[in-house]
Write a protein that holds these residues in place. Sequence first.
Motif, PDB file in Angstrom:
ATOM      1  N   ARG A   1      46.068 -31.908   7.914  1.00 51.76           N
ATOM      2  CA  ARG A   1      47.403 -32.493   7.867  1.00 51.76           C
ATOM      3  C   ARG A   1      47.587 -33.538   8.970  1.00 51.76           C
ATOM      4  NH1 ARG A   1      52.776 -28.786   7.607  1.00 51.76           N
ATOM      5  NH2 ARG A   1      52.494 -29.042   5.362  1.00 51.76           N
TER       6      ARG A   1
ATOM      7  N   TYR B   1      56.538 -32.688   9.665  1.00 53.29           N
ATOM      8  CA  TYR B   1      56.016 -32.195   8.395  1.00 53.29           C
ATOM      9  C   TYR B   1      57.080 -31.477   7.558  1.00 53.29           C
ATOM     10  CZ  TYR B   1      51.774 -33.274  10.955  1.00 53.29           C
ATOM     11  OH  TYR B   1      50.823 -33.919  11.694  1.00 53.29           O
TER      12      TYR B   1
ATOM     13  N   ARG C   1      50.014 -43.309   9.490  1.00 53.92           N
ATOM     14  CA  ARG C   1      50.689 -44.018  10.570  1.00 53.92           C
ATOM     15  C   ARG C   1      49.936 -45.292  10.933  1.00 53.92           C
ATOM     16  NH1 ARG C   1      51.818 -44.308  16.202  1.00 53.92           N
ATOM     17  NH2 ARG C   1      53.941 -43.691  16.768  1.00 53.92           N
TER      18      ARG C   1
ATOM     19  N   ILE D   1      54.037 -39.358   2.114  1.00 55.44           N
ATOM     20  CA  ILE D   1      54.489 -39.336   3.505  1.00 55.44           C
ATOM     21  C   ILE D   1      55.724 -40.199   3.726  1.00 55.44           C
ATOM     22  CG2 ILE D   1      53.853 -40.065   5.847  1.00 55.44           C
ATOM     23  CD1 ILE D   1      51.004 -39.034   5.185  1.00 55.44           C
TER      24      ILE D   1
ATOM     25  N   TRP E   1      48.372 -37.627   8.509  1.00 49.80           N
ATOM     26  CA  TRP E   1      49.508 -38.311   9.120  1.00 49.80           C
ATOM     27  C   TRP E   1      49.058 -39.494   9.968  1.00 49.80           C
ATOM     28  CZ3 TRP E   1      53.952 -40.275   9.429  1.00 49.80           C
ATOM     29  CH2 TRP E   1      54.536 -40.640  10.643  1.00 49.80           C
TER      30      TRP E   1
ATOM     31  N   LEU F   1      57.164 -36.799   7.215  1.00 51.49           N
ATOM     32  CA  LEU F   1      56.550 -37.459   8.365  1.00 51.49           C
ATOM     33  C   LEU F   1      55.933 -36.429   9.314  1.00 51.49           C
ATOM     34  CD1 LEU F   1      59.484 -39.923   9.108  1.00 51.49           C
ATOM     35  CD2 LEU F   1      57.489 -40.336   7.652  1.00 51.49           C
ATOM     36  N   GLY F   2      54.909 -36.850  10.043  1.00 55.49           N
ATOM     37  CA  GLY F   2      54.267 -35.963  10.999  1.00 55.49           C
ATOM     38  C   GLY F   2      54.911 -35.989  12.370  1.00 55.49           C
TER      39      GLY F   2
END
Length: 287
Positions: free
Chosen positions: A217, A90, A225, A259, A221, A57-58
């Motif tokens: 990146r 990340y 999302r 992700i 994300w 996950l970011g």
Amino acid sequence: MDMDMDMGMGMDMGMDARSPRRFDLTSILSPDNLSMIVTPERVVYAGLIGSPLKRTLGSIAIYASIGAPFLIRTAGSDWRTTCFAVIPPYQAHDLVSTDKIVCSLHVEPESIDRTAAAELMAMDGDDQAGAVTCAAFRALVDGKATCAASTPEIDCVFFGTSLPGRSMDPRIARAVAMMQREAHDLACAKGYARLAGVSLSRFVHLFTLEVGTSFRRFRAWKRARSFLSLVRDSGNLTDIALEAGYPDSTHFSHSIRKIYGLRPKDILAGGRRLSVIRLSRAKSSHV
């Protein structure tokens, strides 16, 4: 996602930003009544979790248990048993809950200053911070506390105060805001550099310096999302992929699985059982 996904999604319960709807978690542990709260900077969830593949996950991911301890590991580390964990953005990780229940708070790192971000990540392994976080979730689940769909109030529930925002170069701040608002946009770094009035190399360097991760990146994300808003879409995977800004369904499926650790079709199937309270930056919006 099957219904056990940690990052639940689904039906919006629209609200006026001036008088935000309260977020009631008292019945969230029912498989037929799962919900979460989403703002552009935070995600709060409490409910069931299955066994997804490794997720990356970011956000800064703060996990807490209000029941049995869970197992968690990051890439290259051994499993550990705990009731509280904080995973940096990340950072690939796996999480397994013996009672299938977990609570999580996700903080977008670019939304808070670097000191606050470092302090959040330093909470990992801090028993006192863990106890406070678990107590906040327990109060929400037991109905002893409520939380409105606003970033400041979410922060107050979990941290006692609003987390300080991050100051950025205005050109990068504008690009970040655009990517949050229009994650489906296929514009590349070159396009953003042109809008910022700088060369591509300068923009990419500035972006990484200000945001803390690469443009590529970060965009990946935010696009993944934004998929949360499409889980109740009745279209096929190709249509949803295009609407979310992916060039094709293959790229879409690969990115989402990397992700979230779950296939898009499983997320879409599970989304029908979930309700989401979602607040956009400017006004309330429908998921």
